[in-house]
Design a protein around this motif. Structure first.
Motif, mmCIF file in Angstrom:
data_model
loop_
_atom_site.group_PDB
_atom_site.id
_atom_site.type_symbol
_atom_site.label_atom_id
_atom_site.label_comp_id
_atom_site.label_asym_id
_atom_site.label_seq_id
_atom_site.Cartn_x
_atom_site.Cartn_y
_atom_site.Cartn_z
ATOM 1 N N LEU A 10 -35.849 32.121 16.288
ATOM 2 C CA LEU A 10 -36.524 31.403 15.293
ATOM 3 C C LEU A 10 -37.108 30.171 15.774
ATOM 4 N N VAL A 11 -38.402 29.747 15.463
ATOM 5 C CA VAL A 11 -39.113 28.611 16.065
ATOM 6 C C VAL A 11 -39.567 27.992 14.842
ATOM 7 N N SER A 12 -39.093 26.815 14.376
ATOM 8 C CA SER A 12 -39.481 26.023 13.283
ATOM 9 C C SER A 12 -40.163 24.723 13.516
ATOM 10 N N ALA A 13 -41.095 24.782 14.345
ATOM 11 C CA ALA A 13 -42.202 23.801 14.947
ATOM 12 C C ALA A 13 -43.088 24.460 15.778
ATOM 13 N N GLU A 14 -44.288 23.938 15.428
ATOM 14 C CA GLU A 14 -45.511 24.564 16.246
ATOM 15 C C GLU A 14 -45.880 23.988 17.429
ATOM 16 N N PRO A 15 -46.089 24.967 18.681
ATOM 17 C CA PRO A 15 -46.709 24.748 19.886
ATOM 18 C C PRO A 15 -48.276 25.050 19.773
ATOM 19 N N ALA A 16 -48.962 24.392 20.759
ATOM 20 C CA ALA A 16 -50.505 24.773 20.555
ATOM 21 C C ALA A 16 -50.669 26.332 21.284
ATOM 22 N N THR A 17 -49.681 26.698 22.204
ATOM 23 C CA THR A 17 -49.805 28.156 22.832
ATOM 24 C C THR A 17 -48.622 28.634 22.749
ATOM 25 N N LEU A 18 -48.439 29.926 22.943
ATOM 26 C CA LEU A 18 -46.969 30.731 23.128
ATOM 27 C C LEU A 18 -46.178 29.984 24.169
ATOM 28 N N PRO A 19 -45.039 29.580 24.049
ATOM 29 C CA PRO A 19 -44.265 29.078 25.350
ATOM 30 C C PRO A 19 -43.582 30.184 26.141
ATOM 31 N N VAL A 21 -39.759 30.309 5.147
ATOM 32 C CA VAL A 21 -38.444 30.452 5.592
ATOM 33 C C VAL A 21 -37.998 31.919 5.359
ATOM 34 N N ALA A 22 -38.168 32.242 4.062
ATOM 35 C CA ALA A 22 -38.070 33.916 3.811
ATOM 36 C C ALA A 22 -38.747 34.826 4.416
ATOM 37 N N ASN A 23 -39.820 34.381 4.502
ATOM 38 C CA ASN A 23 -41.110 35.344 5.447
ATOM 39 C C ASN A 23 -40.701 35.203 6.834
ATOM 40 N N MET A 24 -40.452 34.133 7.292
ATOM 41 C CA MET A 24 -39.975 34.125 8.789
ATOM 42 C C MET A 24 -38.752 34.821 9.362
ATOM 43 N N LEU A 25 -37.640 34.686 8.209
ATOM 44 C CA LEU A 25 -36.389 35.651 8.375
ATOM 45 C C LEU A 25 -36.677 37.268 8.188
ATOM 46 N N ARG A 26 -37.566 37.301 7.374
ATOM 47 C CA ARG A 26 -37.721 38.883 7.227
ATOM 48 C C ARG A 26 -38.370 39.380 8.476
ATOM 49 N N THR A 33 -47.536 40.329 17.048
ATOM 50 C CA THR A 33 -48.344 40.641 15.836
ATOM 51 C C THR A 33 -48.612 39.364 15.009
ATOM 52 N N ARG A 34 -49.875 39.237 14.143
ATOM 53 C CA ARG A 34 -49.992 38.113 13.728
ATOM 54 C C ARG A 34 -49.739 38.261 12.064
ATOM 55 N N HIS A 35 -49.352 37.057 11.534
ATOM 56 C CA HIS A 35 -48.800 37.254 10.010
ATOM 57 C C HIS A 35 -49.160 35.994 9.226
ATOM 58 N N GLY A 36 -50.367 35.607 9.268
ATOM 59 C CA GLY A 36 -50.951 34.650 8.376
ATOM 60 C C GLY A 36 -51.100 33.239 8.881
ATOM 61 N N ALA A 38 -50.291 27.447 16.978
ATOM 62 C CA ALA A 38 -51.630 27.005 16.523
ATOM 63 C C ALA A 38 -52.254 27.399 15.189
ATOM 64 N N GLY A 39 -51.160 27.321 14.213
ATOM 65 C CA GLY A 39 -51.586 27.476 12.814
ATOM 66 C C GLY A 39 -51.476 29.019 12.358
ATOM 67 N N GLU A 40 -50.723 29.788 13.054
ATOM 68 C CA GLU A 40 -50.686 31.332 12.883
ATOM 69 C C GLU A 40 -49.130 31.661 13.013
ATOM 70 N N MET A 41 -48.579 32.519 12.326
ATOM 71 C CA MET A 41 -47.431 32.902 12.393
ATOM 72 C C MET A 41 -47.579 34.041 13.330
ATOM 73 N N LEU A 42 -46.639 34.219 14.509
ATOM 74 C CA LEU A 42 -46.464 35.288 15.363
ATOM 75 C C LEU A 42 -45.305 35.851 15.516
ATOM 76 N N ARG A 43 -45.346 37.263 15.431
ATOM 77 C CA ARG A 43 -43.773 38.055 15.837
ATOM 78 C C ARG A 43 -44.003 38.554 17.156
ATOM 79 N N VAL A 44 -43.124 38.125 18.122
ATOM 80 C CA VAL A 44 -43.223 38.453 19.440
ATOM 81 C C VAL A 44 -42.124 39.494 19.881
ATOM 82 N N VAL A 45 -42.408 40.555 20.411
ATOM 83 C CA VAL A 45 -41.339 41.578 20.999
ATOM 84 C C VAL A 45 -41.487 41.403 22.398
ATOM 85 N N ARG A 46 -40.423 41.213 23.151
ATOM 86 C CA ARG A 46 -40.250 41.444 24.425
ATOM 87 C C ARG A 46 -40.089 42.627 24.703
#
Length: 187
Positions: free
Chosen positions: A133-142, A47-52, A176-179, A160-168
């Motif tokens: 902030l999305v706290s559930a995992e889709p298979a593809t970016l919605p 949660v802390a990582n996602m908020l940062r 960008t991918r974050h683990g 799909a198991g990877e944390m993404l930061r999406v900027v529109r």
């Protein structure tokens, strides 16, 4: 966002108050804890990582998808302050009641949790949002959630198991991918 803003939000809204009574003794455990209905209260470090990554600032309008126990909604409300707004959505009506009751104890009326409309991701009628902030995992970016970001808006989402930061950026997105992370499925 000030480097200590997330830590201050955590200090102001301890995880304990957002867990079912039988899970509260485990609140300090740095792992996900069950909150019922097949859902979990996410690992605090995650949660802390996602908020940062989300980089929330005072006054922003934020969408919290998968609000669950209300903890992430309360943390986001702390970060946006009374001049901002946080709209939490959750699919399970029982969790909406649980999360909204927990959120009410924080005395942050600029934040709320509502029942998600089945088959509709987010709150398109309330868009655009500065942050999602999305706290559930889709298979593809919605794309439906990307479309709810304002230009320059940011979404943090496990896909799909990877944390993404999406900027529109208009009709384009910067991703960008974050683990690697594991979340309950986004339904």
């Amino acid at each position: 966002m000030r480097p200590d803003a997330v830590a201050a939000a955590f200090a102001a809204h301890p995880r304990t108050g957002f867990l079912p009574p039988e899970q509260r003794p485990q609140a300090a455990h740095d792992g996900p804890l069950p909150i019922g209905h097949g859902q979990t209260n996410s690992q605090p470090r995650t949660v802390a990582n996602m908020l940062r990554l989300l980089d929330v600032a005072p006054g922003m309008r934020v969408l919290d998808v998968g609000a669950g126990s209300g903890w992430s909604t309360a943390l986001l409300a702390h970060l946006v302050g009374p001049q901002g707004q946080v709209h939490g959505v959750e699919l399970a009506p029982e969790l909406v009641r649980f999360g909204a009751a927990n959120l009410a104890t924080t005395q942050q009326p600029w934040a709320s949790i509502v029942t998600a409309t089945p088959g509709v991701l987010g709150l398109p009628a309330q868009a655009p949002f500065d942050r999602i902030l999305v706290s559930a995992e889709p298979a593809t970016l919605p794309q439906t959630l990307v479309d709810q970001l304002r230009d320059g808006g940011v979404m943090v989402i496990p896909v799909a198991g990877e944390m993404l930061r999406v900027v529109r950026h208009g009709s384009k997105t910067e991703i960008t991918r974050h683990g690697a992370y594991r979340f309950v499925p986004l339904r």
